[in-house]
Design a protein around this motif. Structure first.
Motif, mmCIF file in Angstrom:
data_model
loop_
_atom_site.group_PDB
_atom_site.id
_atom_site.type_symbol
_atom_site.label_atom_id
_atom_site.label_comp_id
_atom_site.label_asym_id
_atom_site.label_seq_id
_atom_site.Cartn_x
_atom_site.Cartn_y
_atom_site.Cartn_z
ATOM 1 N N THR A 37 -0.738 8.566 2.857
ATOM 2 C CA THR A 37 0.621 9.010 2.537
ATOM 3 C C THR A 37 1.438 7.797 2.084
ATOM 4 O O THR A 37 0.886 6.751 1.786
ATOM 5 C CB THR A 37 1.252 9.681 3.768
ATOM 6 O OG1 THR A 37 1.069 8.799 4.869
ATOM 7 C CG2 THR A 37 0.610 11.016 4.054
ATOM 8 N N ILE A 132 -0.799 -0.144 1.771
ATOM 9 C CA ILE A 132 -0.721 -1.257 2.723
ATOM 10 C C ILE A 132 0.736 -1.417 3.157
ATOM 11 O O ILE A 132 1.651 -1.302 2.331
ATOM 12 C CB ILE A 132 -1.290 -2.562 2.098
ATOM 13 C CG1 ILE A 132 -1.369 -3.694 3.121
ATOM 14 C CG2 ILE A 132 -0.501 -2.990 0.866
ATOM 15 C CD1 ILE A 132 -2.200 -4.903 2.652
ATOM 16 N N GLY A 133 0.941 -1.627 4.441
ATOM 17 C CA GLY A 133 2.299 -1.869 4.923
ATOM 18 C C GLY A 133 2.741 -3.273 4.532
ATOM 19 O O GLY A 133 1.902 -4.145 4.275
ATOM 20 N N GLY A 139 -3.407 2.448 7.267
ATOM 21 C CA GLY A 139 -3.111 3.618 8.089
ATOM 22 C C GLY A 139 -1.849 3.243 8.851
ATOM 23 O O GLY A 139 -0.897 2.718 8.275
ATOM 24 N N PHE A 140 -1.854 3.459 10.155
ATOM 25 C CA PHE A 140 -0.757 2.937 10.976
ATOM 26 C C PHE A 140 -1.315 1.889 11.952
ATOM 27 O O PHE A 140 -0.790 1.717 13.046
ATOM 28 C CB PHE A 140 -0.045 4.061 11.728
ATOM 29 C CG PHE A 140 1.172 4.595 11.006
ATOM 30 C CD1 PHE A 140 2.113 3.743 10.447
ATOM 31 C CD2 PHE A 140 1.382 5.967 10.914
ATOM 32 C CE1 PHE A 140 3.242 4.242 9.797
ATOM 33 C CE2 PHE A 140 2.505 6.475 10.259
ATOM 34 C CZ PHE A 140 3.433 5.608 9.706
ATOM 35 N N THR A 160 8.084 -1.443 10.414
ATOM 36 C CA THR A 160 7.490 -0.256 9.776
ATOM 37 C C THR A 160 8.482 0.901 9.794
ATOM 38 O O THR A 160 8.638 1.636 8.812
ATOM 39 C CB THR A 160 6.192 0.138 10.522
ATOM 40 O OG1 THR A 160 5.271 -0.944 10.407
ATOM 41 C CG2 THR A 160 5.582 1.403 9.970
HETATM 42 C C1 GLP Z 1 2.966 4.053 5.740
HETATM 43 C C2 GLP Z 1 1.597 4.723 5.970
HETATM 44 C C3 GLP Z 1 0.505 3.918 5.349
HETATM 45 C C4 GLP Z 1 1.007 3.436 4.004
HETATM 46 C C5 GLP Z 1 2.046 2.381 4.204
HETATM 47 C C6 GLP Z 1 2.749 1.939 2.929
HETATM 48 O O1 GLP Z 1 3.743 3.943 6.847
HETATM 49 N N1 GLP Z 1 1.247 5.040 7.320
HETATM 50 O O2 GLP Z 1 -0.670 4.690 5.250
HETATM 51 O O3 GLP Z 1 -0.045 2.879 3.269
HETATM 52 O O4 GLP Z 1 2.932 2.728 5.216
HETATM 53 O O5 GLP Z 1 3.634 2.896 2.465
HETATM 54 P P1 GLP Z 1 4.260 2.892 1.013
HETATM 55 O O6 GLP Z 1 3.167 3.279 0.088
HETATM 56 O O7 GLP Z 1 5.341 3.936 1.069
HETATM 57 O O8 GLP Z 1 4.770 1.541 0.768
#
Ligand code: GLP
Length: 241
Positions: A37, A132-133, A139-140, A160
């Protein structure tokens, strides 16, 4: 082993990521996709939807496992990952609801974690999609998560929750404090991994993943140990390489 592809912008990133997904869909009779997501995969999901409409690409035998879900949000909550995935992908494909899997963040979470892992044990994920965060989470799996972790409950880092506040602000709600996520070991079991990242705020995390030491402090660095990881990043996310 990494195959790093640097592209000029988000549109090209989404197109290249789509080509990887399409390759896996073509290869297998009943492909198993690990899905993610967040904002990063939205362009890819739109490309899958457009392709399905245009070319009738068949999803009736595709099986999916999502990485994670917030704890405490009912499925029909606008920001649950269940709803996110249905709105942004599943509702627009001919995928079967019984082939779609997400961990449940409601009820007995220990039990849910075990059940999710047991379900996944019946399959091997052909392609695991990852974002990637900004702190390097996948993931988390936040910094400090042991590399041998399976599906488990996590306390989200404040950084996060801040990163994800943009999704909850319009609803005037707080980001949940906990989530249930595939563990790092669960992610590493995938045959192939596709990680996508765009924007400056991912540059440090991408650098640490590719060039830094393999350490739980930078969860994505564990991907250095996986035999087949495709990384697609735009120029900004690649700016520290
Ligand atoms: C989220 C999800 C991750 C995602 C990441 C980056 O919290 N749990 O699976 O890859 O943070 O999110 P974004 O693509 O909105 O930067």
């Amino acid at each position: 082993m990494f195959n790093v592809i640097v592209v000029k912008d988000y549109q090209e990133l989404s197109q290249k990521a789509f080509e990887v997904v399409k390759g896996v869909l073509k290869e297998k009779e009943s492909p198993v996709l690990g899905l993610a997501t967040g904002s990063s995969p939205l362009g890819l999901y739109q490309a899958m939807i457009d392709d399905h409409k245009k070319n009738q690409t068949d999803y009736s035998k595709v099986i999916t496992f999502n990485l994670d879900e917030y704890v405490g949000l009912p499925r029909e909550h606008q920001e649950s990952y269940y709803t996110f995935m249905h709105h942004n992908l599943f509702d627009h494909l001919n995928i079967k609801e019984e082939h779609v899997h997400l961990p449940s963040g409601l009820g007995d979470l220990e039990e849910n974690s075990k059940a999710y892992e047991a379900l996944m044990a019946n399959y091997q994920i052909d392609l695991q999609l990852l974002g990637i965060g900004s702190n390097g989470h996948i993931g988390f799996n936040e910094p400090g998560t042991p590399f041998d972790s399976l599906t488990h409950v996590v306390t989200l880092k404040e950084s996060t929750r801040k990163d994800n506040a943009r999704f909850f602000e319009p609803l005037k709600e707080e980001v949940p404090t906990h989530a249930i996520t595939m563990g790092i070991q669960s992610v590493l079991k995938a045959k192939k991994i596709l990680l996508i990242a765009s924007g400056k705020n991912k540059a440090q995390a991408i650098y640490n993943m590719l060039k830094g030491p393999v350490t739980p402090e930078h969860p994505a660095s564990v991907l250095q140990n996986h035999p087949d990881v495709i990384v697609i990043v735009d120029k900004e996310a690649a700016s520290l390489l």
